[in-house]
Design a protein around this motif. Sequence first.
Motif, short mmCIF file in Angstrom:
data_model
loop_
_atom_site.label_atom_id
_atom_site.label_comp_id
_atom_site.label_asym_id
_atom_site.label_seq_id
_atom_site.Cartn_x
_atom_site.Cartn_y
_atom_site.Cartn_z
N LEU A 25 28.45 58.65 75.21
CA LEU A 25 27.63 57.45 75.08
C LEU A 25 28.17 56.33 75.96
N ALA A 26 29.49 56.20 76.05
CA ALA A 26 30.09 55.14 76.86
C ALA A 26 29.83 55.35 78.34
N VAL A 27 29.90 56.60 78.79
CA VAL A 27 29.75 56.87 80.23
C VAL A 27 28.28 56.88 80.64
N LEU A 28 27.39 57.04 79.68
CA LEU A 28 25.97 57.18 79.98
C LEU A 28 25.43 55.99 80.76
N ALA A 29 25.84 54.78 80.38
CA ALA A 29 25.32 53.57 81.00
C ALA A 29 26.22 53.02 82.09
N ASP A 30 27.27 53.75 82.45
CA ASP A 30 28.25 53.25 83.41
C ASP A 30 27.84 53.62 84.82
N GLN B 78 29.34 52.95 87.43
CA GLN B 78 30.50 53.24 88.25
C GLN B 78 31.07 54.63 87.99
N ALA B 79 30.59 55.30 86.95
CA ALA B 79 31.13 56.62 86.60
C ALA B 79 30.61 57.65 87.61
N ASP B 80 31.52 58.22 88.40
CA ASP B 80 31.11 59.23 89.36
C ASP B 80 31.21 60.61 88.75
N LEU B 81 30.84 61.60 89.51
CA LEU B 81 30.77 62.94 88.94
C LEU B 81 32.15 63.47 88.53
N GLU B 82 33.21 63.07 89.27
CA GLU B 82 34.55 63.51 88.89
C GLU B 82 34.94 62.97 87.52
N GLU B 83 34.59 61.71 87.25
CA GLU B 83 34.93 61.11 85.96
C GLU B 83 34.15 61.78 84.84
N VAL B 84 32.84 62.00 85.07
CA VAL B 84 32.03 62.65 84.05
C VAL B 84 32.54 64.06 83.79
N GLU C 204 31.37 71.50 89.83
CA GLU C 204 30.51 72.37 90.64
C GLU C 204 29.12 72.45 90.03
N ALA C 205 29.05 72.49 88.70
CA ALA C 205 27.75 72.52 88.02
C ALA C 205 26.95 71.26 88.34
N ILE C 206 27.64 70.11 88.35
CA ILE C 206 26.96 68.85 88.65
C ILE C 206 26.46 68.84 90.10
N ILE C 207 27.32 69.24 91.03
CA ILE C 207 26.99 69.16 92.45
C ILE C 207 25.91 70.17 92.84
N GLY D 30 23.07 68.21 88.60
CA GLY D 30 22.97 66.80 88.95
C GLY D 30 23.62 65.94 87.88
N LEU D 31 23.97 64.71 88.25
CA LEU D 31 24.71 63.85 87.33
C LEU D 31 23.86 63.41 86.14
N SER D 32 22.60 63.04 86.39
CA SER D 32 21.74 62.58 85.30
C SER D 32 21.51 63.68 84.28
N MET D 33 21.21 64.89 84.76
CA MET D 33 20.98 66.01 83.85
C MET D 33 22.24 66.33 83.05
#
Length: 285
Positions: free
Chosen positions: A26-31, A33-39, A73-76, A80-83
């Motif tokens: 929930l915290a990272v959802l609206a961030d 600045q959160a890039d894919l590595e952080e997620v 790798e799944a994100i890239i 995708g980051l949103s999904m």
Amino acid sequence: MNQDPRSRLFRLQDLALPSPMAQEILAVLADDQADLEEVAAIIETYPELTTRILRCANSAYYGHRGKIQSVAEAIIRVLGLSMTKALALSLSLESLLRVESCPAFREERHWYLSVLSAHLARALTPLRNGEPHPSPGAAYAAGLLHDLGIRALAALFPAEMQRVFTAETGDQRALMRELLGMDAEQAGAFLARRWGLPEPLCQAIALCRSPLAEVRDNPLAEGVAIAVVLAENSLEREGPPPFPETAGTHWGSRTEIARVIAGVIQRAEEFRTMARALTRPAGDA
């Protein structure tokens, strides 16, 4: 059915707080600045969540060739980051808000409209004139969570919500208030505050179905309310829905707005795919 509105509110208040995993998502959802590595790093802290996301990414459902071995790798390569954020949220809240006892709750439709509203809200945000300007990340999060309350009510009060969903005529919100003493937007905002979400997001959830003229002074809530109108209208027509006539002139060029809406609606099949993945258990994806 004999509960009074106050006792129902207590039941909503007594709903368990989200797990530490859900709170981080929930915290990272609206961030913004959160890039894919952080997620990816947050997700990989939780083995079960990691396993289920990798299963989803490797599913033949996504038509991907080759083995996906990490969340990054799944994100890239696939999700995708949103999904990934939406899927992580769905899996995080899965055990907390179970809706199996309310068969009329259409979960795939719920997720489709949530995902579509999130992408519309995020895409429209930069087009709004004036200050303050809500962040695209906050707009996405509020759009994705705008119907949190209706899911919570279906989970906690399945018999009453079954009546709401199967009523042939009438105003669903009015029937919710009659049966439960609250509507979905009130329940969602209450729950969001209980979970410690930022107040602007709570307000956007509370106001997401308000008349647009009443939310003009709240940029985030207005953008989400417009996105919800557009998403719901898109179910009833072919092609992009028109920008609401009741929206103010502070949204600038209608030509540019129409182009942005069309760009999001063109991805409708992608969002339906996302909704199916968010609906059914990841192990069956």
